[in-house]
Design a protein around this motif. Structure first.
Motif, PDB file in Angstrom:
ATOM      1  N   LEU A  75      53.797  72.078  40.290  1.00 24.76           N
ATOM      2  CA  LEU A  75      53.217  70.729  40.298  1.00 24.76           C
ATOM      3  C   LEU A  75      53.933  69.828  41.289  1.00 24.76           C
ATOM      4  CD1 LEU A  75      51.240  68.721  38.933  1.00 24.76           C
ATOM      5  CD2 LEU A  75      53.080  68.214  37.340  1.00 24.76           C
ATOM      6  N   LEU A  76      55.261  69.873  41.286  1.00 21.22           N
ATOM      7  CA  LEU A  76      56.030  69.006  42.187  1.00 21.22           C
ATOM      8  C   LEU A  76      55.871  69.409  43.649  1.00 21.22           C
ATOM      9  CD1 LEU A  76      59.321  68.573  40.148  1.00 21.22           C
ATOM     10  CD2 LEU A  76      57.493  66.898  40.475  1.00 21.22           C
ATOM     11  N   ASN A  77      55.678  70.689  43.921  1.00 21.02           N
ATOM     12  CA  ASN A  77      55.536  71.155  45.298  1.00 21.02           C
ATOM     13  C   ASN A  77      54.093  71.242  45.769  1.00 21.02           C
ATOM     14  OD1 ASN A  77      58.309  71.432  45.792  1.00 21.02           O
ATOM     15  ND2 ASN A  77      58.316  73.348  44.664  1.00 21.02           N
ATOM     16  N   ARG A  78      53.169  70.747  44.968  1.00 15.41           N
ATOM     17  CA  ARG A  78      51.736  70.691  45.298  1.00 15.41           C
ATOM     18  C   ARG A  78      51.192  72.058  45.726  1.00 15.41           C
ATOM     19  NH1 ARG A  78      52.642  65.218  48.399  1.00 15.41           N
ATOM     20  NH2 ARG A  78      52.564  63.828  46.617  1.00 15.41           N
ATOM     21  N   ALA A  79      51.365  73.026  44.838  1.00 16.68           N
ATOM     22  CA  ALA A  79      50.881  74.384  45.108  1.00 16.68           C
ATOM     23  C   ALA A  79      49.356  74.434  44.984  1.00 16.68           C
ATOM     24  CB  ALA A  79      51.504  75.356  44.124  1.00 16.68           C
ATOM     25  N   THR A  83      45.631  76.391  44.075  1.00 12.09           N
ATOM     26  CA  THR A  83      45.171  76.978  42.815  1.00 12.09           C
ATOM     27  C   THR A  83      45.436  78.477  42.724  1.00 12.09           C
ATOM     28  OG1 THR A  83      42.950  77.249  43.746  1.00 12.09           O
ATOM     29  CG2 THR A  83      43.369  75.261  42.491  1.00 12.09           C
ATOM     30  N   LYS A  84      45.441  79.172  43.859  1.00  8.46           N
ATOM     31  CA  LYS A  84      45.720  80.612  43.813  1.00  8.46           C
ATOM     32  C   LYS A  84      47.138  80.893  43.326  1.00  8.46           C
ATOM     33  CE  LYS A  84      42.381  82.191  47.142  1.00  8.46           C
ATOM     34  NZ  LYS A  84      42.129  82.971  48.345  1.00  8.46           N
ATOM     35  N   GLU A  85      48.095  80.079  43.735  1.00 14.60           N
ATOM     36  CA  GLU A  85      49.465  80.264  43.274  1.00 14.60           C
ATOM     37  C   GLU A  85      49.580  79.979  41.777  1.00 14.60           C
ATOM     38  OE1 GLU A  85      52.487  78.377  45.646  1.00 14.60           O
ATOM     39  OE2 GLU A  85      51.258  78.647  47.443  1.00 14.60           O
ATOM     40  N   TRP A  86      48.875  78.960  41.299  1.00  9.81           N
ATOM     41  CA  TRP A  86      48.863  78.654  39.867  1.00  9.81           C
ATOM     42  C   TRP A  86      48.302  79.830  39.081  1.00  9.81           C
ATOM     43  CZ3 TRP A  86      50.074  74.256  36.980  1.00  9.81           C
ATOM     44  CH2 TRP A  86      50.511  73.167  37.708  1.00  9.81           C
ATOM     45  N   GLN A  87      47.155  80.335  39.516  1.00 13.87           N
ATOM     46  CA  GLN A  87      46.502  81.425  38.798  1.00 13.87           C
ATOM     47  C   GLN A  87      47.349  82.683  38.808  1.00 13.87           C
ATOM     48  OE1 GLN A  87      42.804  81.621  40.883  1.00 13.87           O
ATOM     49  NE2 GLN A  87      41.886  79.927  39.733  1.00 13.87           N
ATOM     50  N   LEU A  88      48.004  82.967  39.915  1.00 14.68           N
ATOM     51  CA  LEU A  88      48.860  84.140  40.016  1.00 14.68           C
ATOM     52  C   LEU A  88      50.048  84.046  39.064  1.00 14.68           C
ATOM     53  CD1 LEU A  88      49.367  86.799  41.536  1.00 14.68           C
ATOM     54  CD2 LEU A  88      50.715  85.479  43.143  1.00 14.68           C
ATOM     55  N   GLN A  89      50.701  82.914  39.012  1.00 14.38           N
ATOM     56  CA  GLN A  89      51.856  82.732  38.129  1.00 14.38           C
ATOM     57  C   GLN A  89      51.461  82.787  36.656  1.00 14.38           C
ATOM     58  OE1 GLN A  89      55.080  82.624  38.769  1.00 14.38           O
ATOM     59  NE2 GLN A  89      54.702  82.873  40.945  1.00 14.38           N
ATOM     60  N   ILE A  90      50.368  82.160  36.300  1.00 11.37           N
ATOM     61  CA  ILE A  90      49.915  82.171  34.903  1.00 11.37           C
ATOM     62  C   ILE A  90      49.465  83.574  34.502  1.00 11.37           C
ATOM     63  CG2 ILE A  90      48.150  81.285  33.325  1.00 11.37           C
ATOM     64  CD1 ILE A  90      48.406  78.600  34.820  1.00 11.37           C
ATOM     65  N   GLY A  91      48.773  84.278  35.388  1.00 16.94           N
ATOM     66  CA  GLY A  91      48.335  85.641  35.102  1.00 16.94           C
ATOM     67  C   GLY A  91      49.504  86.597  34.931  1.00 16.94           C
ATOM     68  N   ALA A  92      50.516  86.482  35.772  1.00 15.91           N
ATOM     69  CA  ALA A  92      51.703  87.335  35.655  1.00 15.91           C
ATOM     70  C   ALA A  92      52.440  87.061  34.349  1.00 15.91           C
ATOM     71  CB  ALA A  92      52.631  87.111  36.845  1.00 15.91           C
ATOM     72  N   TYR A  93      52.513  85.807  33.948  1.00 24.67           N
ATOM     73  CA  TYR A  93      53.168  85.446  32.693  1.00 24.67           C
ATOM     74  C   TYR A  93      52.424  86.039  31.498  1.00 24.67           C
ATOM     75  CZ  TYR A  93      54.718  82.588  28.791  1.00 24.67           C
ATOM     76  OH  TYR A  93      55.199  82.171  27.570  1.00 24.67           O
ATOM     77  N   LEU A  94      51.102  85.925  31.506  1.00 28.31           N
ATOM     78  CA  LEU A  94      50.322  86.451  30.390  1.00 28.31           C
ATOM     79  C   LEU A  94      50.381  87.975  30.320  1.00 28.31           C
ATOM     80  CD1 LEU A  94      47.216  84.106  30.545  1.00 28.31           C
ATOM     81  CD2 LEU A  94      49.078  84.075  28.881  1.00 28.31           C
ATOM     82  N   LEU A  95      50.423  88.658  31.453  1.00 27.75           N
ATOM     83  CA  LEU A  95      50.564  90.112  31.447  1.00 27.75           C
ATOM     84  C   LEU A  95      51.916  90.544  30.886  1.00 27.75           C
ATOM     85  CD1 LEU A  95      48.934  91.243  34.781  1.00 27.75           C
ATOM     86  CD2 LEU A  95      48.193  91.792  32.478  1.00 27.75           C
TER      87      LEU A  95
END
Length: 78
Positions: free
Chosen positions: A9-13, A15-27
């Motif tokens: 959020l602070l580095n203004r990423a 949406t692909k980076e958000w989705q990748l990080q959330i997907g890796a966490y859920l896996l």
């Protein structure tokens, strides 16, 4: 996970980076295994065990499953 989302959020990423990080966490959370986890153990001698350890986890998109690779190691308990 909160720190990663806050950093994105602070580095203004984008949406692909958000989705990748959330997907890796859920896996990682839904897998049930961790790298380095002992699956089987067999006592060889006094304080010496042969163990089967998970060395790699990966997601197979064709079969929609999480697979793992194992390795056999000998562990001394001292």
């Amino acid at each position: 996970m909160f720190k990663i989302i806050l950093n994105l959020l602070l580095n203004r990423a984008n949406t692909k980076e958000w989705q990748l990080q959330i997907g890796a966490y859920l896996l990682r959370k839904g897998c049930g295994f961790q790298v380095g986890q002992i699956i089987e153990e067999k006592k060889i001698e006094y304080k010496k065990y042969r163990v089967k350890v998970i060395t790699n986890l990966f997601y197979d998109f064709n079969t929609n499953k999480i697979n793992h690779l194992t390795a056999k190691k000998i562990v001394n308990l001292d």
